[in-house]
Design an enzyme around this catalytic site. Structure first.
Site, mmCIF file in Angstrom:
data_model
loop_
_atom_site.group_PDB
_atom_site.id
_atom_site.type_symbol
_atom_site.label_atom_id
_atom_site.label_comp_id
_atom_site.label_asym_id
_atom_site.label_seq_id
_atom_site.Cartn_x
_atom_site.Cartn_y
_atom_site.Cartn_z
ATOM 1 N N GLY A 46 0.855 -1.181 0.000
ATOM 2 C CA GLY A 46 0.000 0.000 0.000
ATOM 3 C C GLY A 46 0.888 1.226 0.000
ATOM 4 N N GLU A 47 0.671 2.110 0.939
ATOM 5 C CA GLU A 47 1.472 3.335 1.017
ATOM 6 C C GLU A 47 2.015 3.432 2.436
ATOM 7 O OE1 GLU A 47 3.555 6.409 0.226
ATOM 8 O OE2 GLU A 47 2.067 6.664 1.800
ATOM 9 N N SER A 48 3.335 3.256 2.553
ATOM 10 C CA SER A 48 3.906 3.094 3.897
ATOM 11 C C SER A 48 3.800 4.347 4.757
ATOM 12 C CB SER A 48 5.347 2.607 3.802
ATOM 13 O OG SER A 48 6.117 3.481 3.029
ATOM 14 N N CYS A 78 6.044 -5.413 0.089
ATOM 15 C CA CYS A 78 6.198 -4.027 -0.358
ATOM 16 C C CYS A 78 6.082 -3.011 0.787
ATOM 17 C CB CYS A 78 5.193 -3.782 -1.475
ATOM 18 S SG CYS A 78 5.794 -2.571 -2.633
ATOM 19 N N ILE A 137 5.009 -3.099 -7.927
ATOM 20 C CA ILE A 137 4.232 -1.861 -8.002
ATOM 21 C C ILE A 137 4.937 -0.801 -7.154
ATOM 22 C CG2 ILE A 137 1.976 -0.779 -7.613
ATOM 23 C CD1 ILE A 137 0.772 -3.667 -7.681
ATOM 24 N N HIS A 173 4.461 -8.442 -5.165
ATOM 25 C CA HIS A 173 3.129 -8.777 -4.644
ATOM 26 C C HIS A 173 2.695 -10.194 -5.012
ATOM 27 C CE1 HIS A 173 1.903 -4.744 -3.247
ATOM 28 N NE2 HIS A 173 2.806 -4.352 -4.125
ATOM 29 N N GLU A 175 0.502 -11.973 -3.779
ATOM 30 C CA GLU A 175 -0.969 -12.141 -3.670
ATOM 31 C C GLU A 175 -1.665 -11.810 -4.985
ATOM 32 O OE1 GLU A 175 0.753 -9.668 -2.526
ATOM 33 O OE2 GLU A 175 -0.349 -7.799 -2.791
HETATM 34 N N1 GLN Z 1 5.777 2.923 -2.900
HETATM 35 C C1 GLN Z 1 5.052 2.481 -1.728
HETATM 36 C C2 GLN Z 1 5.682 3.034 -0.457
HETATM 37 O O1 GLN Z 1 6.751 3.535 -0.476
HETATM 38 C C3 GLN Z 1 5.007 0.961 -1.658
HETATM 39 C C4 GLN Z 1 4.252 0.412 -2.843
HETATM 40 C C5 GLN Z 1 3.563 -0.899 -2.621
HETATM 41 O O2 GLN Z 1 3.318 -1.316 -1.490
HETATM 42 N N2 GLN Z 1 3.192 -1.524 -3.709
HETATM 43 O O3 GLN Z 1 5.100 2.954 0.576
#
Ligand code: GLN
Length: 200
Positions: A46-48, A78, A137, A173, A175
């Site tokens: 997701g987005e850390s 990720c 991603i 990923h 999943e």
């Molecule tokens: N670019 C995202 C981050 O830095 C990570 C991307 C992902 O989880 N697919 O949090």
């Protein structure tokens, strides 16, 4: 055996589907009570940065550190792997300090930031020789691996799947792929606390 999927933000539903398809009971977890009630944990992508902010709000940081240090099997992908890291760059920030790597966020340039690759540089004792589909991603890169971190797969020489004790972490990923090799490795960690070498 129930696997909890940390549901702060990100693609936890895809993990739930994949785990259910693999025959495991899986449910989203968010509170300390829910996290302590499961036998394994997935930290999704997701987005850390958003995840950190939500984590600070929900005050589950100590709970996560406690259960993971206590040996709970964890599979992180990720952004989830970013959260676990000992060191984070781009920008520099604090991680949970449980996976001894430096994680460089958004490492691959715009053109390459999302890609489906077939990895061939694999730890064949655990993953076999068939190329492994890997969906990247906006992936980070693992660098400066500590001595206990084992590399299970690489992309152009860079580690993309690693294991340290009860933690399995990927910059891609699994999943989103049908391949069952990574879920099976996770099952091994669930059962034994660490991955098992195939008999030579
Ligand atoms: N670019 C995202 C981050 O830095 C990570 C991307 C992902 O989880 N697919 O949090």
């Amino acid at each position: 055996m129930t696997v909890g999927i940390l549901a702060l933000q990100g693609d936890f539903e895809a993990h739930q589907k994949a785990l259910t398809a693999a025959g495991l009971s899986a449910r989203p977890v968010l509170s300390e009570r829910e996290i302590r009630a499961v036998e394994a944990l997935v930290l999704p992508g997701g987005e850390s940065t958003t995840m950190w902010k939500l984590m600070e709000k929900t005050r589950i940081e100590e709970t996560l550190r406690d259960v993971i240090l206590g040996g709970l099997p964890v599979f992180a992908t990720c952004a989830g792997a970013i959260l676990l890291s000992s060191r984070i760059t781009n920008p520099e920030r604090r991680g949970l300090g449980l996976l001894d790597v430096t994680t460089q966020r958004n490492y691959y340039g715009r053109q390459l930031d999302s890609a489906v690759l077939h990895l061939t540089d694999l730890d064949t004792s655990l993953l076999g020789t068939e190329p492994l589909e890997a969906v990247f991603i906006r992936a980070p890169r693992f660098a400066d691996l500590g001595p206990e971190v084992r590399v299970l797969a690489r992309r152009d020489g860079d580690p993309v799947l690693v294991q340290e004790g009860n933690i399995l972490a990927a910059t891609f990923h699994p999943e989103l792929s049908r391949d069952t090799r990574i879920p099976r490795l996770f099952f091994d960690i669930l059962r034994r606390g660490r991955v098992r070498e195939e008999a030579a």
